[in-house]
Design a protein around this motif. Sequence first.
Motif, PDB file in Angstrom:
ATOM      1  N   THR A 179      25.991  -0.480  55.828  1.00  0.00           N
ATOM      2  CA  THR A 179      25.208   0.450  56.646  1.00  0.00           C
ATOM      3  C   THR A 179      23.772  -0.028  56.824  1.00  0.00           C
ATOM      4  O   THR A 179      23.154   0.266  57.838  1.00  0.00           O
ATOM      5  CB  THR A 179      25.211   1.854  56.025  1.00  0.00           C
ATOM      6  OG1 THR A 179      24.669   1.779  54.711  1.00  0.00           O
ATOM      7  CG2 THR A 179      26.612   2.427  55.980  1.00  0.00           C
ATOM      8  N   THR A 180      23.243  -0.752  55.861  1.00  0.00           N
ATOM      9  CA  THR A 180      21.860  -1.220  55.976  1.00  0.00           C
ATOM     10  C   THR A 180      21.750  -2.608  56.593  1.00  0.00           C
ATOM     11  O   THR A 180      20.662  -3.017  56.983  1.00  0.00           O
ATOM     12  CB  THR A 180      21.189  -1.240  54.592  1.00  0.00           C
ATOM     13  OG1 THR A 180      21.939  -2.084  53.725  1.00  0.00           O
ATOM     14  CG2 THR A 180      21.096   0.155  54.021  1.00  0.00           C
ATOM     15  N   LEU A 181      22.848  -3.318  56.688  1.00  0.00           N
ATOM     16  CA  LEU A 181      22.814  -4.675  57.238  1.00  0.00           C
ATOM     17  C   LEU A 181      22.342  -4.730  58.691  1.00  0.00           C
ATOM     18  O   LEU A 181      21.481  -5.547  59.010  1.00  0.00           O
ATOM     19  CB  LEU A 181      24.184  -5.333  57.082  1.00  0.00           C
ATOM     20  CG  LEU A 181      24.263  -6.799  57.511  1.00  0.00           C
ATOM     21  CD1 LEU A 181      23.359  -7.649  56.630  1.00  0.00           C
ATOM     22  CD2 LEU A 181      25.687  -7.282  57.435  1.00  0.00           C
ATOM     23  N   ARG A 198      28.047   0.270  50.910  1.00  0.00           N
ATOM     24  CA  ARG A 198      26.678   0.737  51.112  1.00  0.00           C
ATOM     25  C   ARG A 198      25.841  -0.311  51.853  1.00  0.00           C
ATOM     26  O   ARG A 198      24.972   0.028  52.647  1.00  0.00           O
ATOM     27  CB  ARG A 198      26.083   1.020  49.745  1.00  0.00           C
ATOM     28  CG  ARG A 198      24.762   1.647  49.759  1.00  0.00           C
ATOM     29  CD  ARG A 198      24.307   1.841  48.344  1.00  0.00           C
ATOM     30  NE  ARG A 198      23.539   3.043  48.224  1.00  0.00           N
ATOM     31  CZ  ARG A 198      23.086   3.514  47.102  1.00  0.00           C
ATOM     32  NH1 ARG A 198      23.374   2.909  45.982  1.00  0.00           N
ATOM     33  NH2 ARG A 198      22.363   4.591  47.073  1.00  0.00           N
ATOM     34  N   TYR A 199      26.099  -1.584  51.579  1.00  0.00           N
ATOM     35  CA  TYR A 199      25.331  -2.647  52.213  1.00  0.00           C
ATOM     36  C   TYR A 199      25.671  -2.799  53.688  1.00  0.00           C
ATOM     37  O   TYR A 199      24.857  -3.277  54.464  1.00  0.00           O
ATOM     38  CB  TYR A 199      25.561  -3.970  51.494  1.00  0.00           C
ATOM     39  CG  TYR A 199      25.095  -3.938  50.061  1.00  0.00           C
ATOM     40  CD1 TYR A 199      23.744  -3.873  49.781  1.00  0.00           C
ATOM     41  CD2 TYR A 199      25.989  -3.947  49.010  1.00  0.00           C
ATOM     42  CE1 TYR A 199      23.294  -3.827  48.468  1.00  0.00           C
ATOM     43  CE2 TYR A 199      25.555  -3.909  47.704  1.00  0.00           C
ATOM     44  CZ  TYR A 199      24.202  -3.854  47.437  1.00  0.00           C
ATOM     45  OH  TYR A 199      23.753  -3.802  46.158  1.00  0.00           O
ATOM     46  N   LEU A 209      20.311  -2.730  60.281  1.00  0.00           N
ATOM     47  CA  LEU A 209      18.886  -2.434  60.287  1.00  0.00           C
ATOM     48  C   LEU A 209      18.086  -3.623  59.759  1.00  0.00           C
ATOM     49  O   LEU A 209      17.027  -3.965  60.299  1.00  0.00           O
ATOM     50  CB  LEU A 209      18.604  -1.194  59.444  1.00  0.00           C
ATOM     51  CG  LEU A 209      17.160  -0.730  59.409  1.00  0.00           C
ATOM     52  CD1 LEU A 209      16.676  -0.381  60.802  1.00  0.00           C
ATOM     53  CD2 LEU A 209      17.010   0.443  58.476  1.00  0.00           C
ATOM     54  N   ALA A 210      18.571  -4.261  58.729  1.00  0.00           N
ATOM     55  CA  ALA A 210      17.890  -5.433  58.179  1.00  0.00           C
ATOM     56  C   ALA A 210      17.879  -6.580  59.182  1.00  0.00           C
ATOM     57  O   ALA A 210      16.868  -7.271  59.331  1.00  0.00           O
ATOM     58  CB  ALA A 210      18.566  -5.872  56.881  1.00  0.00           C
TER      59      ALA A 210
END
Length: 80
Positions: free
Chosen positions: A5-7, A2-3, A9-10
């Motif tokens: 996919t957001t990495l 899950r992380y 963007l972060a």
Amino acid sequence: MRYLTTLPLAVVFLLPLAAALLFMLPDAVNAGAWRDLMAHPQFPVALRLSLFTGLASTALSLMVALAVIFAAGARNPSRR
């Protein structure tokens, strides 16, 4: 997983902020720059206007939010 996919963007969000902080840091600790800012003739007026605008917008937002809450409470949407 899950992380992962957001990495990206972060990183896209935080990288420019970190770069701006690094470029701003030398001037933030410069005493001469602060002295020049305090000596500027328009600084007190600009500070007062900024504080007034921030406080007024916060008060207006609070009033609108409370009006929405009270209007929703009058209908009581949980009793359908």
